[in-house]
Design a protein around this motif. Structure first.
Motif, PDB file in Angstrom:
ATOM      1  N   LEU A 235       0.825  -1.201   0.000  1.00 29.72           N
ATOM      2  CA  LEU A 235       0.000   0.000   0.000  1.00 29.72           C
ATOM      3  C   LEU A 235       0.865   1.260   0.000  1.00 29.72           C
ATOM      4  CD1 LEU A 235      -2.601  -1.172   2.673  1.00 29.72           C
ATOM      5  CD2 LEU A 235      -2.912  -1.127   0.187  1.00 29.72           C
ATOM      6  N   ILE A 236       0.283   2.353  -0.492  1.00 29.21           N
ATOM      7  CA  ILE A 236       0.992   3.634  -0.492  1.00 29.21           C
ATOM      8  C   ILE A 236       0.951   4.205   0.927  1.00 29.21           C
ATOM      9  CG2 ILE A 236       0.991   5.990  -1.383  1.00 29.21           C
ATOM     10  CD1 ILE A 236      -0.260   4.905  -3.955  1.00 29.21           C
ATOM     11  N   GLU A 237       2.111   4.577   1.433  1.00 35.14           N
ATOM     12  CA  GLU A 237       2.181   5.123   2.787  1.00 35.14           C
ATOM     13  C   GLU A 237       1.866   6.612   2.768  1.00 35.14           C
ATOM     14  OE1 GLU A 237       5.904   4.264   4.611  1.00 35.14           O
ATOM     15  OE2 GLU A 237       5.786   2.101   4.237  1.00 35.14           O
ATOM     16  N   GLY A 238       1.243   7.084   3.836  1.00 37.26           N
ATOM     17  CA  GLY A 238       0.943   8.510   3.956  1.00 37.26           C
ATOM     18  C   GLY A 238      -0.529   8.749   4.241  1.00 37.26           C
ATOM     19  N   LYS A 239      -0.849   9.974   4.604  1.00 38.73           N
ATOM     20  CA  LYS A 239      -2.224  10.360   4.934  1.00 38.73           C
ATOM     21  C   LYS A 239      -2.878  10.968   3.702  1.00 38.73           C
ATOM     22  CE  LYS A 239      -4.911  13.083   8.259  1.00 38.73           C
ATOM     23  NZ  LYS A 239      -5.825  11.977   8.556  1.00 38.73           N
ATOM     24  N   TYR A 240      -4.034  10.426   3.327  1.00 32.15           N
ATOM     25  CA  TYR A 240      -4.740  10.923   2.142  1.00 32.15           C
ATOM     26  C   TYR A 240      -5.306  12.314   2.432  1.00 32.15           C
ATOM     27  CZ  TYR A 240      -7.075  10.283  -2.348  1.00 32.15           C
ATOM     28  OH  TYR A 240      -7.454  10.391  -3.663  1.00 32.15           O
ATOM     29  N   PRO A 241      -5.332  13.185   1.413  1.00 33.42           N
ATOM     30  CA  PRO A 241      -5.848  14.551   1.636  1.00 33.42           C
ATOM     31  C   PRO A 241      -7.295  14.528   2.132  1.00 33.42           C
ATOM     32  CG  PRO A 241      -4.800  14.349  -0.523  1.00 33.42           C
ATOM     33  CD  PRO A 241      -4.874  12.972   0.041  1.00 33.42           C
ATOM     34  N   ASN A 242      -7.687  15.562   2.854  1.00 30.57           N
ATOM     35  CA  ASN A 242      -9.051  15.709   3.332  1.00 30.57           C
ATOM     36  C   ASN A 242      -9.941  16.109   2.155  1.00 30.57           C
ATOM     37  OD1 ASN A 242     -11.435  16.147   4.677  1.00 30.57           O
ATOM     38  ND2 ASN A 242     -10.711  17.903   5.869  1.00 30.57           N
ATOM     39  N   TYR A 243     -10.388  15.104   1.408  1.00 26.63           N
ATOM     40  CA  TYR A 243     -11.120  15.369   0.170  1.00 26.63           C
ATOM     41  C   TYR A 243     -12.481  16.014   0.426  1.00 26.63           C
ATOM     42  CZ  TYR A 243     -13.613  11.040   1.317  1.00 26.63           C
ATOM     43  OH  TYR A 243     -14.374  10.088   1.932  1.00 26.63           O
TER      44      TYR A 243
END
Length: 372
Positions: A235-243
């Motif tokens: 999986l891609i690491e990191g926090k997804y933007p607050n869409y």
């Protein structure tokens, strides 16, 4: 080691796995398919260290064994052979492989399959069961909106937001956004970002699958299992933007229009748009929309009018025509709504008629500055 397999069945499985292979692998053994023979079943694997895919098919086999087979060479010969049984004879000491067909014999050299990288073990997994058609549809309708900027890897995949009674699929590149909410599935609460490559592999594999897909996930990996196929990816690491923060809640201007008429008009008018901006201008009044585009460098321009229903004061707004076309192509409704709050704020596209009651699709497109 010797086994017999149908050439057409083998080719179909290898072509599916071929999408995993990279053209420039850091480890030479990753240029191979891993063949594992056991109890009249052949398990074939491909990996690029980030994504691995495995499939199984029936064979006639008298001895268990493992061998890494050169992928490109094997694919090239299988594509030229008619449907027939093939006999693979593997020398366990030299890793030489002899393939016998009705047409002749072909020799190639493999590698020690023991050296092929193993997929990471998954423990303490959470799970979700989802219909293959639902997953395929959700991936297809979101993936086009994902970014491809290496500087922002977290936006280069699809965000899975799993709740007990719903799942959301979200993709954005900061210019456009797609959010699909499914209320007919749910699982253990989690949120993770699946990269573009494994999602494209799933799109290519799920078209003819009728069964459910089991999705297991941890903090680092996800595994999709269906029929005789297993796909695992990091999986891609990191926090997804607050869409949610970029979706305007109050949109007093609302356009309702025939989707295919709108799409066809955009296609025609955008031919005359500037090639670098793809800008198309929409002028909206009560029962009519005027579409226009121009390219001042070449003195090209186009204008069209369409009947529509529009609620709100007359307004003019610009969009990237390519983004509008992508979104309208990925909707199924006969009519669509385009809701707006101001010429400099995002437009929201939704379907008027739902094809599936359990599915809610929202598409967002950022406007472009109108010139002149």
């Amino acid at each position: 080691m010797k086994f017999i397999v149908n050439s057409l069945n083998l080719l179909k499985q290898l072509q599916m796995l071929g999408g995993v292979l990279n053209s420039n692998n850091t480890l030479p053994i990753l240029d191979n398919f891993l063949f594992e023979m056991k109890s009249d079943e052949l398990t074939i694997s491909a990996s690029d260290l980030e994504t691995s895919m495995t499939t199984r098919l029936a064979i006639q086999c008298k001895e268990d064994g493992v061998i890494a087979v050169p992928a490109k060479l094997l694919l090239d010969i299988l594509k030229t052979l008619p449907d027939q049984p093939l006999t693979f004879d593997v020398d366990g000491k030299t890793y030489g492989i002899e393939i016998t067909s009705d047409n002749g014999k072909y020799k190639l050299t493999g590698q020690n399959g023991v050296e092929f990288p193993k997929s990471p073990a998954m423990s303490d997994t959470k799970a979700l069961v989802i219909g293959a058609d639902v997953l395929n549809r959700s991936i297809s309708k979101t993936l086009f909106a994902a970014g491809n900027d290496d500087m922002r890897p977290i936006m280069s995949g699809v965000y899975f937001e799993v709740q007990e009674k719903s799942v959301r699929f979200v993709a954005t590149d900061a210019h456009k956004l797609v959010r699909i909410t499914r209320t007919d599935i749910g699982g253990d609460s989690a949120a993770f970002i699946v990269p573009r490559k494994p999602l494209n592999l799933l799109k290519g594999s799920l078209g003819s699958v009728k069964s459910d897909v089991k999705l297991e996930y941890t903090g680092n990996n996800a595994m999709f299992t269906f029929e005789h196929v297993t796909l695992m990816c990091r999986l891609i690491e990191g926090k997804y933007p607050n869409y949610e923060a970029v979706i305007p809640k109050e949109n007093p201007f609302k356009l309702t229009i025939d989707r295919l008429d709108f799409l066809s008009s955009i296609k025609r008018v955008s031919i005359f748009a500037n090639r670098s901006t793809n800008q198309i201008r929409l002028r909206l009044t009560g029962s009519e929309i005027q579409l226009s585009a121009e390219d001042l460098d070449f003195a090209n321009e186009a204008h069209e009018k369409l009947a529509c229903s529009f609620v709100g004061d007359e307004m003019e707004i610009g969009f990237n025509s390519r983004f509008l076309q992508e979104m309208l192509n990925n909707l199924d409704s006969d009519n669509v709504n385009l809701e707006m709050s101001a010429p400099n704020r995002a437009g929201i596209i939704t379907e008027v008629e739902k094809l599936e009651e359990a599915e809610d699709i929202l598409m967002l497109v950022m406007p472009v500055m109108l010139n002149g």
